[in-house]
Design a protein around this motif. Structure first.
Motif, mmCIF file in Angstrom:
data_model
loop_
_atom_site.group_PDB
_atom_site.id
_atom_site.type_symbol
_atom_site.label_atom_id
_atom_site.label_comp_id
_atom_site.label_asym_id
_atom_site.label_seq_id
_atom_site.Cartn_x
_atom_site.Cartn_y
_atom_site.Cartn_z
ATOM 1 N N UNK A 18 0.826 -1.213 0.000
ATOM 2 C CA UNK A 18 0.000 0.000 0.000
ATOM 3 C C UNK A 18 0.860 1.262 0.000
ATOM 4 N N UNK A 19 2.064 1.146 0.520
ATOM 5 C CA UNK A 19 2.967 2.294 0.565
ATOM 6 C C UNK A 19 3.825 2.407 -0.688
ATOM 7 N N UNK A 20 3.490 1.621 -1.693
ATOM 8 C CA UNK A 20 4.168 1.741 -2.970
ATOM 9 C C UNK A 20 5.392 0.876 -3.152
ATOM 10 N N UNK A 21 5.623 -0.068 -2.230
ATOM 11 C CA UNK A 21 6.798 -0.941 -2.324
ATOM 12 C C UNK A 21 6.494 -2.177 -3.174
ATOM 13 N N UNK A 22 7.483 -2.614 -3.933
ATOM 14 C CA UNK A 22 7.401 -3.916 -4.600
ATOM 15 C C UNK A 22 7.753 -4.984 -3.564
ATOM 16 N N UNK A 23 6.900 -5.955 -3.393
ATOM 17 C CA UNK A 23 7.037 -6.891 -2.284
ATOM 18 C C UNK A 23 7.139 -8.325 -2.788
ATOM 19 N N UNK A 24 8.063 -9.069 -2.194
ATOM 20 C CA UNK A 24 8.154 -10.511 -2.389
ATOM 21 C C UNK A 24 7.901 -11.181 -1.040
ATOM 22 N N UNK A 157 2.170 -8.333 -6.209
ATOM 23 C CA UNK A 157 3.238 -8.801 -5.333
ATOM 24 C C UNK A 157 3.740 -10.167 -5.813
ATOM 25 N N UNK A 158 4.997 -10.455 -5.508
ATOM 26 C CA UNK A 158 5.615 -11.725 -5.878
ATOM 27 C C UNK A 158 5.410 -12.699 -4.713
ATOM 28 N N UNK A 159 4.447 -13.581 -4.819
ATOM 29 C CA UNK A 159 4.068 -14.489 -3.743
ATOM 30 C C UNK A 159 4.574 -15.888 -4.053
ATOM 31 N N UNK A 160 5.441 -16.395 -3.187
ATOM 32 C CA UNK A 160 6.111 -17.668 -3.475
ATOM 33 C C UNK A 160 5.886 -18.669 -2.349
ATOM 34 N N UNK A 161 5.072 -19.667 -2.625
ATOM 35 C CA UNK A 161 4.915 -20.800 -1.723
ATOM 36 C C UNK A 161 6.013 -21.821 -1.987
ATOM 37 N N UNK A 162 6.177 -22.751 -1.004
ATOM 38 C CA UNK A 162 7.155 -23.824 -1.159
ATOM 39 C C UNK A 162 8.548 -23.270 -1.470
#
Length: 390
Positions: A18-24, A157-162
């Motif tokens: 929400x604050x504009x960050x690219x998140x993994x 967002x870059x969401x990585x399971x496993x």
């Protein structure tokens, strides 16, 4: 980059997004909310128990409002039903009065009620006095996490399971580098929300955490369907102020079932939900840690022994519930499941009784976030996002 896909990690990722960050987000399991969040009692805590001015007090009182608002905004099941904290003998009345004073200091809506007034809320309860806490609720925390994942996915967002973090080091030009099984990822900052593995992730990043995680398993029963009428809402005992656990209690869930528990026994594995779940490595870590022996010396007898006995005895478990609701017998309850609490412990054997967040260059490590962390998740996320942006 956030390590850990429970409610705190996902809330942090959403706040940063929400604050504009690219998140993994890295989660080592194959699903989100696999451990503490997914085995949570689903209670929205009011902020009643915690030392005024502490992280827990401030964040749970604010979190009680923000998590309910979030649920209502996004269609997550939630109900603000209130609860009773009951003194079952006269010796507990001073502690109940202290809880009432703490509630007032923390801004929690609560009032002391007589036994007759308590029975207006819970007709089957037995007590010599009680505290009615209006803002306590029940919620579906896994559904909160599913909503956060959806919001993060919509924000790209870059969401990585496993995907486990296997190595962490400072980046050559600032930031951090995190090695997974397949690649090295780079980020401006790292937030460790790994829960039961949080101290190990901190060590992986080169820190010496001030506390270690010691896992405690809490086992639950539930009332049989035909006995659910014995409990209308939430009934808690007056807690022992020297312990981080609230005692065996009764909680009516959103689906109408009534959960009973938990007890508290040492888990033989960090993520061990049964006595059969044993990890020699995890046990060795506990055995090597001086704080664990000091804790055992203080609490093993009779407190710890009684918890173990209750783990193996349905009759003892039911007797604990009958102190609150005398009509409950061992024939009224069936096993339901268990959860594991990541309890931070200092080398001197003292339990960390507040949220513990430690920082290093380009790193924030959440090293103690047991209950009421789920209630407080959005507030913890705002605090951490402020730390990351400094």
């Amino acid at each position: 980059m956030v390590i850990g896909g429970g409610i705190v990690g996902l809330a942090v990722a959403w706040e940063l997004s929400k604050r504009g960050q690219d998140v993994t987000v890295l989660e080592k399991e194959v699903r989100w909310a696999a451990h503490q969040t997914g085995h949570n009692s689903n209670v929205v805590h009011a902020g009643l128990y915690y030392k005024p001015g502490s992280f827990k007090a401030r964040m749970s009182v604010a979190g009680n409002r923000s998590i309910v608002d979030f649920a209502r905004q996004y269609g997550v099941p939630v109900e603000v039903c209130g609860k009773l904290v009951v003194a079952t003998e006269a010796a507990e009345l001073p502690a109940l009065a202290t809880l009432a004073e703490r509630a007032e200091a923390n801004g929690v809506p609560a009032k002391q009620v007589s036994p007759a007034e308590a029975r207006e809320y819970e007709p089957e309860v037995a007590c010599v006095g009680a505290l009615r806490v209006e803002s306590t609720g029940i919620i579906d925390y896994e559904a909160v996490c599913a909503t956060l994942v959806r919001l993060l996915d919509e924000a790209d967002a870059d969401l990585r399971l496993n995907t486990a973090a296997l190595g962490i080091r400072p980046g050559r030009h600032g930031g951090v580098e995190v090695a997974t099984a397949t690649e090295v990822l780079r980020a401006d900052a790292l937030v460790n929300c790994a829960g039961l593995q949080s101290d190990r992730v901190a060590e992986l990043a080169g820190l010496t955490p001030s506390a270690r995680i010691v896992p405690f398993r809490g086992e639950y029963y539930e009332l049989k369907p035909e006995r659910r009428h014995l409990v209308r809402g939430l009934i808690y005992p007056v807690p022992d102020p020297t312990l981080p656990f609230l005692g065996v209690h009764l909680t009516r869930m959103l689906d109408g079932s009534v959960h009973a528990g938990p007890n508290a026994v040492l888990a033989l594995r960090r993520e061990g939900y049964r006595w059969a779940d044993v990890s020699p490595k995890d046990l060795a870590d506990v055995a090597r840690f001086p704080g664990a022996w000091r804790l055992a010396k203080k609490y093993a007898f009779p407190t710890g022994l009684e918890e173990v006995r209750r783990s193996f005895s349905k009759k003892r478990f039911a007797a604990s519930l009958a102190r609150l609701v005398p009509a409950v017998t061992e024939h009224d309850i069936v096993r339901h499941g268990s959860g594991v609490r990541a309890q931070a412990l200092r080398p001197d054997g003292s339990l960390v009784d507040d949220f513990l967040i430690e920082t290093a260059r380009d790193q924030v490590h959440v090293l103690n976030a047991p209950s009421p962390a789920a209630t407080s998740a959005l507030e913890i996320a705002r605090h951490i996002a402020d730390e990351v942006s400094v």
